[in-house]
Design an enzyme around this catalytic site. Structure first.
Site, PDB file in Angstrom:
ATOM      1  N   ASP A  32      35.846  33.543  40.241  1.00  0.00           N
ATOM      2  CA  ASP A  32      36.644  32.655  39.397  1.00  0.00           C
ATOM      3  C   ASP A  32      35.860  32.353  38.116  1.00  0.00           C
ATOM      4  O   ASP A  32      34.642  32.129  38.165  1.00  0.00           O
ATOM      5  CB  ASP A  32      36.925  31.355  40.169  1.00  0.00           C
ATOM      6  CG  ASP A  32      38.024  30.525  39.546  1.00  0.00           C
ATOM      7  OD1 ASP A  32      39.043  30.302  40.216  1.00  0.00           O
ATOM      8  OD2 ASP A  32      37.859  30.076  38.393  1.00  0.00           O
ATOM      9  N   HIS A 101      47.255  33.430  45.364  1.00  0.00           N
ATOM     10  CA  HIS A 101      45.809  33.653  45.497  1.00  0.00           C
ATOM     11  C   HIS A 101      45.232  32.616  46.446  1.00  0.00           C
ATOM     12  O   HIS A 101      45.759  31.514  46.587  1.00  0.00           O
ATOM     13  CB  HIS A 101      45.090  33.599  44.146  1.00  0.00           C
ATOM     14  CG  HIS A 101      45.391  32.378  43.346  1.00  0.00           C
ATOM     15  ND1 HIS A 101      46.544  32.238  42.611  1.00  0.00           N
ATOM     16  CD2 HIS A 101      44.700  31.228  43.163  1.00  0.00           C
ATOM     17  CE1 HIS A 101      46.543  31.062  42.015  1.00  0.00           C
ATOM     18  NE2 HIS A 101      45.442  30.413  42.342  1.00  0.00           N
TER      19      HIS A 101
HETATM   20  P1  5GP Z   1      45.247  27.685  40.761  1.00  0.00           P
HETATM   21  O1  5GP Z   1      45.080  26.420  39.967  1.00  0.00           O
HETATM   22  O2  5GP Z   1      46.492  28.441  40.292  1.00  0.00           O
HETATM   23  O3  5GP Z   1      45.213  27.512  42.238  1.00  0.00           O
HETATM   24  O4  5GP Z   1      43.981  28.570  40.431  1.00  0.00           O
HETATM   25  C1  5GP Z   1      43.860  29.388  39.329  1.00  0.00           C
HETATM   26  C2  5GP Z   1      42.399  29.758  39.233  1.00  0.00           C
HETATM   27  O5  5GP Z   1      42.291  30.928  38.448  1.00  0.00           O
HETATM   28  C3  5GP Z   1      41.516  28.711  38.568  1.00  0.00           C
HETATM   29  O6  5GP Z   1      40.458  28.382  39.454  1.00  0.00           O
HETATM   30  C4  5GP Z   1      41.019  29.392  37.300  1.00  0.00           C
HETATM   31  O7  5GP Z   1      39.681  29.051  36.999  1.00  0.00           O
HETATM   32  C5  5GP Z   1      41.151  30.852  37.646  1.00  0.00           C
HETATM   33  N1  5GP Z   1      41.431  31.738  36.531  1.00  0.00           N
HETATM   34  C6  5GP Z   1      42.411  31.592  35.599  1.00  0.00           C
HETATM   35  N2  5GP Z   1      42.430  32.642  34.752  1.00  0.00           N
HETATM   36  C7  5GP Z   1      41.447  33.480  35.188  1.00  0.00           C
HETATM   37  C8  5GP Z   1      40.967  34.752  34.719  1.00  0.00           C
HETATM   38  O8  5GP Z   1      41.464  35.319  33.742  1.00  0.00           O
HETATM   39  N3  5GP Z   1      39.944  35.322  35.415  1.00  0.00           N
HETATM   40  C9  5GP Z   1      39.384  34.732  36.513  1.00  0.00           C
HETATM   41  N4  5GP Z   1      38.395  35.376  37.127  1.00  0.00           N
HETATM   42  N5  5GP Z   1      39.793  33.523  36.962  1.00  0.00           N
HETATM   43  C10 5GP Z   1      40.806  32.910  36.306  1.00  0.00           C
END
Ligand code: 5GP
Ligand code: ZN
Length: 137
Positions: A32, A101
């Protein structure tokens, strides 16, 4: 199915580079970019499912098995003291990227990841009502 507008489809399928800890025909596990703690990773299916509700049961099963194996490897490799599996669905639940995810988050005794909630209150009546609603769905 892949979604051409989805960043996690692109990352999962290698169209956008990522730091990949594991890959097989169905999943990619990446670091992440905004880690809650050292080694925070994301397990991404290569197919597009917006969230848990769209996920088919075969992929759901394999996701959990893969997460379990990765958790063991990551905990040992990084010397973590604990481990969180987190999975958000819908804006109200904190989901910001709408491609299913699982967060794989190694935890350390003095980290500041702060993955917690304030315990609320309930009543026997409310618990009975919730039980009735879910069982009758
Ligand atoms: P959510 O809030 O949808 O459960 O988690 C999304 C996660 O994706 C967050 O922890 C954020 O830091 C991560 N994230 C968002 N965009 C990217 C990206 O382009 N690359 C990576 N490796 N992580 C990302
Ligand atoms: Zn996608």
């Amino acid at each position: 199915m892949k979604d051409s507008n989805c960043i996690f489809c692109k990352i999962a399928n290698g169209k956008i580079p990522s730091t990949t800890l594991y890959e097989d025909e169905d999943f990619r596990v990446i670091l992440d970019l905004g880690p809650a703690a050292r080694g925070h990773a994301l397990l991404l299916p290569k197919e597009h499912f917006a969230d848990l509700f769209e996920l088919d049961e075969k992929t759901a099963s394999k996701a959990m098995v893969t997460a379990k194996r990765m958790a063991a490897r990551m905990k040992a490799a990084l010397g973590a003291d604990g481990f969180n599996l987190v999975q958000n669905n819908g804006e109200a639940a904190g989901q910001t990227v709408f491609h299913f995810h699982m967060h794989l988050i190694p935890r350390y005794k003095d980290d500041h990841a702060g993955i917690s909630w304030k315990p609320g209150n309930t009543t026997p009546e409310e618990m009975a009502e919730v039980k009735r609603l879910v069982e009758n769905q």
